[in-house]
Design a protein around this motif. Structure first.
Motif, PDB file in Angstrom:
ATOM      1  N   SER A 181      36.160  27.615  34.458  1.00  9.17           N
ATOM      2  CA  SER A 181      37.583  27.470  34.780  1.00  9.17           C
ATOM      3  C   SER A 181      38.125  28.621  35.617  1.00  9.17           C
ATOM      4  N   HIS A 182      37.469  29.788  35.567  1.00  8.90           N
ATOM      5  CA  HIS A 182      37.989  30.947  36.290  1.00  8.90           C
ATOM      6  C   HIS A 182      37.865  30.775  37.802  1.00  8.90           C
ATOM      7  N   ARG A 183      38.927  31.133  38.494  1.00 12.47           N
ATOM      8  CA  ARG A 183      38.924  31.131  39.961  1.00 12.47           C
ATOM      9  C   ARG A 183      38.446  32.496  40.429  1.00 12.47           C
ATOM     10  N   VAL A 184      37.308  32.507  41.096  1.00 17.30           N
ATOM     11  CA  VAL A 184      36.629  33.768  41.411  1.00 17.30           C
ATOM     12  C   VAL A 184      36.457  33.927  42.908  1.00 17.30           C
ATOM     13  N   ASP A 238      41.551  34.532  39.728  1.00 14.64           N
ATOM     14  CA  ASP A 238      41.610  35.229  38.434  1.00 14.64           C
ATOM     15  C   ASP A 238      40.767  36.495  38.463  1.00 14.64           C
ATOM     16  N   PHE A 239      39.665  36.442  39.237  1.00 14.76           N
ATOM     17  CA  PHE A 239      38.745  37.571  39.313  1.00 14.76           C
ATOM     18  C   PHE A 239      38.275  37.774  40.749  1.00 14.76           C
ATOM     19  N   LYS A 291      30.109  37.126  32.624  1.00 13.54           N
ATOM     20  CA  LYS A 291      30.806  35.957  32.075  1.00 13.54           C
ATOM     21  C   LYS A 291      31.544  36.309  30.785  1.00 13.54           C
ATOM     22  N   MET A 303      34.716  38.037  31.622  1.00 14.51           N
ATOM     23  CA  MET A 303      35.719  37.083  32.118  1.00 14.51           C
ATOM     24  C   MET A 303      36.390  36.316  30.969  1.00 14.51           C
ATOM     25  N   ASN A 304      35.658  36.150  29.867  1.00 17.74           N
ATOM     26  CA  ASN A 304      36.187  35.368  28.749  1.00 17.74           C
ATOM     27  C   ASN A 304      36.863  36.209  27.681  1.00 17.74           C
TER      28      ASN A 304
END
Length: 480
Positions: A315-318, A406-407, A475, A478-479
């Protein structure tokens, strides 16, 4: 009062009482921001540190965690450790936390007064109940012995070691002591003999002593009907360790069939890491203690290609930024790899995410901006990692066009050619104008210089050095 899982209620209540009494002492240091203890504990357990700078190839004790214990909040850390489920990527951090809570680390806390002593004793007693939960494999026992090597061998310490052996089946003991023959600086036989005085009934001691002696002489033949390796360790763990140890010499046809099925399993491929498989394969191919199986080498190569071609839904936009300079690349003799091979595998992992994008400026094709691997039909990323754009300009473009990420992940070999101060300044500007929750990750495959100006910031993290589990740690960050 809710008792954490796997902790004995009596010992936990005693800890809470001793802790409270200790905190009431004037000599007890004060802790500011104790509401953040849970967050800091989880960060350490998942990443191995609480600061912005993590040196991945060196496990060190964390001053922030030790300070929390010194200030009388050990039970808060124990609660997080009790809830934590360590895996092959994070087990070493759980071991380090355990050792610190027991005050068995290399620089044990200096005792202030009797209340302080009572608190530390109660904390150790409560923590030891987690040993069976945390210490399942021999390398975890080995790490425990290394991290506590200056500790006095008390009855409590010996009984903790005994627990590891007593909880194992005969199949596990034979396999583990055969392929992890040294734990800390001891053979299993020597370590077991050091614990003899703690036994009242010698029958249990002699049973395991006999098994260890036979294993040292005969190897796996000490137990003729031993189970297959994958049934003892599990297929995933077997694959994870296949390159480092001589386990592969004992693989039977059944083991190989299970491993092959795993490497072809779609769910496993989705969760796997190209970097991890590359390093495992190279460890296997360069291991002089085994005769390599060409078919196994082929399976690893096919798995690597399959992982690189697969996608993952994260789900993260990287935004992935490459700062790889070929001139900085060095040969890794032990792995028969170059630094650029490692960064390329890491890029493959990062760009598999359907929401991951890279900046490109290809005006003849009218491609200027941020695009995914699938939009550009990139193919292998080894060549793409050399398509460098100034990271500051990438942040400027994302800010100007209001691209939501997001990252940001900057991959490099070292930070020598990266204007870190200027890049972080542009990242801060992006946060101010576009996304205040954005975070910035910098990964140096060989090394990174510490950047002390970041202080206690939690939104920027530097991974110095790369190991096979790096992508999984990214990962996890990120979580968090």
């Amino acid at each position: 009062m809710k008792v954490p899982p796997n902790i004995h209620e009596d010992s936990y209540q005693e800890l809470v009482s001793a802790q409270k009494e200790y905190r009431n002492q004037e000599e007890c240091p004060r802790l500011e921001g104790n509401e953040e203890i849970g967050q800091l504990a989880n960060r350490f357990l998942n990443l191995g540190g609480t600061s912005h700078f993590l040196r991945l190839n060196a496990l060190i004790f964390d001053d922030t965690i030790k300070n929390i214990i010194a200030c009388g909040y050990g039970s808060h850390l124990l609660e997080e450790l009790a809830k934590f489920e360590p895996n092959m990527y994070t087990h070493e951090y759980a071991v380090a936390m355990f050792v610190m809570l027991c005050n068995w680390d290399l620089t044990p806390t200096v005792i202030i007064n009797q209340q302080h002593q009572n608190y530390l004793d109660a904390l150790r007693t409560a923590t030891i109940a987690l040993f069976k939960h945390l210490f399942r494999m021999p390398y975890e026992l080995s790490q425990f012995l290394v991290l506590s090597r200056t500790t006095e061998w008390t009855t409590q310490y010996r009984l903790t070691i005994i627990m590891w052996y007593m909880e194992k089946t005969e199949d596990e003991l034979v396999l583990y002591t055969r392929y992890w023959p040294i734990v800390g600086n001891f053979t299993h036989l020597k370590l077991w003999k050091l614990c003899k005085d703690e036994f009242v009934d010698l029958s249990h001691y002699l049973r395991i002593l006999d098994l260890l002696e036979r294993t040292e002489i005969y190897g796996l033949r000490a137990l003729p009907q031993i189970k297959p390796v994958v049934d003892i360790m599990g297929a995933r763990l077997t694959v994870f360790h296949l390159g480092k140890y001589r386990i592969v010499r004992e693989l039977k046809r059944y083991d190989r069939e299970v491993i092959e099925a795993l490497l072809n399993d779609e769910h496993w491929v989705e969760q796997a890491s190209a970097l991890n498989i590359l390093i495992t394969r190279k460890h296997y191919e360069s291991n002089i203690n085994i005769r390599q199986d060409i078919r196994m080498c082929g399976l690893f190569s096919d798995a690597y290609r399959r992982i690189c071609k697969s996608d993952t839904d994260i789900s993260h936009r990287v935004c992935v930024i490459t700062g790889v300079f070929s001139a900085e690349s060095k040969k890794k003799e032990s792995l028969m790899l170059e630094s650029t091979d490692i960064t390329a595998a890491l890029m493959e992992d990062l760009m598999r995410n359907k929401n991951a994008k890279m900046y490109t400026s290809h005006r003849p094709m009218n491609l200027v901006g941020f695009y995914s691997k699938y939009e550009l039909e990139m193919g292998p990323l080894y060549a793409w990692q050399h398509c460098k754009y100034n990271p500051r300009l990438i942040f400027e473009c994302a800010t100007r066009n209001h691209n939501i990420f997001d990252f940001f992940v900057l991959v490099c070999i070292t930070s020598q050619s990266i204007p870190v101060a200027g890049v972080i300044l542009m990242f801060d500007n992006y946060k101010r104008l576009v996304n205040s929750n954005a975070k910035f990750i910098i990964i140096g495959s060989d090394s990174l210089a510490e950047y002390e100006q970041l202080g206690d910031r939690q939104d920027v993290i530097l991974f110095s050095g790369v190991k096979s589990t790096t992508y999984h740690l990214v990962k996890l960050y990120m979580n968090l």
